[in-house]
Design an enzyme around this catalytic site. Structure first.
Site, PDB file in Angstrom:
ATOM      1  N   TRP A  13      40.612  28.958  27.784  1.00  5.47           N
ATOM      2  CA  TRP A  13      40.389  29.745  26.557  1.00  5.47           C
ATOM      3  C   TRP A  13      39.138  30.627  26.648  1.00  5.47           C
ATOM      4  CZ3 TRP A  13      41.729  26.335  21.606  1.00  5.47           C
ATOM      5  CH2 TRP A  13      43.108  26.068  21.614  1.00  5.47           C
ATOM      6  N   HIS A  99      34.664  29.536  38.290  1.00  3.19           N
ATOM      7  CA  HIS A  99      35.450  30.684  37.814  1.00  3.19           C
ATOM      8  C   HIS A  99      34.685  31.964  38.140  1.00  3.19           C
ATOM      9  CE1 HIS A  99      37.357  33.549  35.141  1.00  3.19           C
ATOM     10  NE2 HIS A  99      38.383  32.726  35.082  1.00  3.19           N
ATOM     11  N   GLU A 101      34.100  34.515  36.513  1.00  2.00           N
ATOM     12  CA  GLU A 101      33.189  34.974  35.458  1.00  2.00           C
ATOM     13  C   GLU A 101      31.872  34.210  35.513  1.00  2.00           C
ATOM     14  OE1 GLU A 101      35.970  34.623  32.215  1.00  2.00           O
ATOM     15  OE2 GLU A 101      37.106  36.307  33.025  1.00  2.00           O
ATOM     16  N   GLY A 175      42.610  39.465  33.478  1.00  3.72           N
ATOM     17  CA  GLY A 175      42.488  40.209  32.226  1.00  3.72           C
ATOM     18  C   GLY A 175      42.844  41.679  32.333  1.00  3.72           C
ATOM     19  N   SER A 215      46.324  37.436  34.957  1.00 11.52           N
ATOM     20  CA  SER A 215      47.374  38.166  34.221  1.00 11.52           C
ATOM     21  C   SER A 215      48.742  37.480  34.273  1.00 11.52           C
ATOM     22  CB  SER A 215      47.467  39.619  34.709  1.00 11.52           C
ATOM     23  OG  SER A 215      46.243  40.303  34.433  1.00 11.52           O
ATOM     24  N   GLY A 236      44.484  32.730  31.339  1.00 14.99           N
ATOM     25  CA  GLY A 236      43.424  33.075  30.404  1.00 14.99           C
ATOM     26  C   GLY A 236      44.004  33.539  29.080  1.00 14.99           C
ATOM     27  N   GLY A 237      44.075  34.843  28.909  1.00 12.59           N
ATOM     28  CA  GLY A 237      44.475  35.434  27.627  1.00 12.59           C
ATOM     29  C   GLY A 237      45.745  34.847  27.030  1.00 12.59           C
TER      30      GLY A 237
HETATM   31  P1  PGA Z   1      43.893  36.113  32.479  1.00  9.38           P
HETATM   32  O1  PGA Z   1      42.684  35.199  32.997  1.00  9.38           O
HETATM   33  O2  PGA Z   1      45.124  35.227  32.445  1.00  9.38           O
HETATM   34  O3  PGA Z   1      43.479  36.545  31.099  1.00  9.38           O
HETATM   35  O4  PGA Z   1      44.039  37.221  33.424  1.00  9.38           O
HETATM   36  C1  PGA Z   1      42.865  34.232  33.997  1.00  9.38           C
HETATM   37  C2  PGA Z   1      41.597  33.472  34.213  1.00  9.38           C
HETATM   38  O5  PGA Z   1      40.517  34.067  34.208  1.00  9.38           O
HETATM   39  O6  PGA Z   1      41.629  32.236  34.412  1.00  9.38           O
END
Ligand code: PGA
Length: 254
Positions: A13, A99, A101, A175, A215, A236-237
């Site tokens: 999330w 991750h 990020e 993303g 994605s 993610g999203g």
């Molecule tokens: P996303 O992110 O599905 O929004 O592309 C994946 C993630 O960062 O784990």
């Protein structure tokens, strides 16, 4: 998919979710019927503030709850950080580490990620170790070398399929709505499997779940999950809404 490996669809999330978002988790739990649960494990990783409430909301369902990061130490003077032991105490069974990020926003090196994966094991959590190349690295033809370096640097010796999941997430696919081709995913996942064989031995590498992330959505999940050595997804999203997340999990309906 890999014969003999039980797949895992995991939701990340990120920095999204207030108490009201737990309604999505409850909806996921109610849609996670016995037929689907026979074929796939589900995991939701909410922000740290919601781990305890999410674990409580998931009681009685087969959905596991995880954290998104942990500190390498069990406790101490580390303002703002959360330890693996704290996540476990709050009801988490997994924790994402490394991750992209976190690697980018917090300068986490492979050594830091490795220490966090060790902390997860110490606390009895399954570590979901993330690796993946940037767009520049892919364009330079360095994808396999970058991923190999991250695996070698981030995975502690002696980890097993019971305490480790690997997630391949191309940074440029996160993303963005972009995904690699099926052939590219297959190539990287096969390389990861053989890298893991060198790092952890054939027995463990043959049992380890290697997730694809970046994605993933209901419309591409079936194609991505059918690729050899893709043993689930890190989402993610599309994990924020029960309808989307369960639409992805549905790739594993018989
Ligand atoms: P996303 O992110 O599905 O929004 O592309 C994946 C993630 O960062 O784990």
């Amino acid at each position: 998919m890999t014969p003999g490996i039980r797949p895992l669809v995991a939701g990340n999330w990120k920095m999204n979710g207030l108490k009201a978002s737990l309604a999505q988790l409850t909806a996921m739990a109610s849609q996670f019927d016995a037929a689907l649960a026979r074929n796939v494990d589900l995991l939701v990783c909410p922000p740290a503030t919601l781990v305890q409430a999410a674990a409580a909301a998931a009681v009685g369902s087969a959905i596991a709850v995880g954290g998104q990061d942990c500190h390498a130490n069990a406790s101490g003077a580390h303002t703002g950080d959360v330890s693996a032991e704290m996540l476990a105490d709050a009801g988490a069974r997994f924790v994402i580490v490394g991750h992209s990020e976190r690697r980018a926003d917090h300068g986490e090196t492979d050594a830091v990620v490795k220490a966090k994966a060790e902390a997860a094991r110490r606390a009895g959590l399954v570590a979901v170790v993330c690796v993946g190349e940037t767009r520049a690295e892919r364009e330079a033809g360095k994808t396999l070398a970058v991923v190999r370096g991250q695996l070698e640097g981030s995975i502690p010796a002696g980890m097993t399929a019971a305490d480790l999941v690997v997630a391949y997430e191309p940074v440029w696919a996160i993303g963005t709505g972009l995904t690699p081709t099926a052939a590219d995913v297959a190539e990287v996942h096969a390389a990861i499997r053989s890298d893991l064989e060198r790092i952890l031995g054939k027995t463990e590498s043959g049992k380890l779940r290697i997730l694809y992330g970046g994605s993933v959505k209901p419309s591409n999940a079936a194609e991505l999950m059918a690729i050899e050595n893709v043993d689930g997804a890190l989402v993610g999203g599309a994990s924020l809404k029960a309808e989307d997340f369960m639409g992805i999990a549905a790739a594993y309906r018989g």
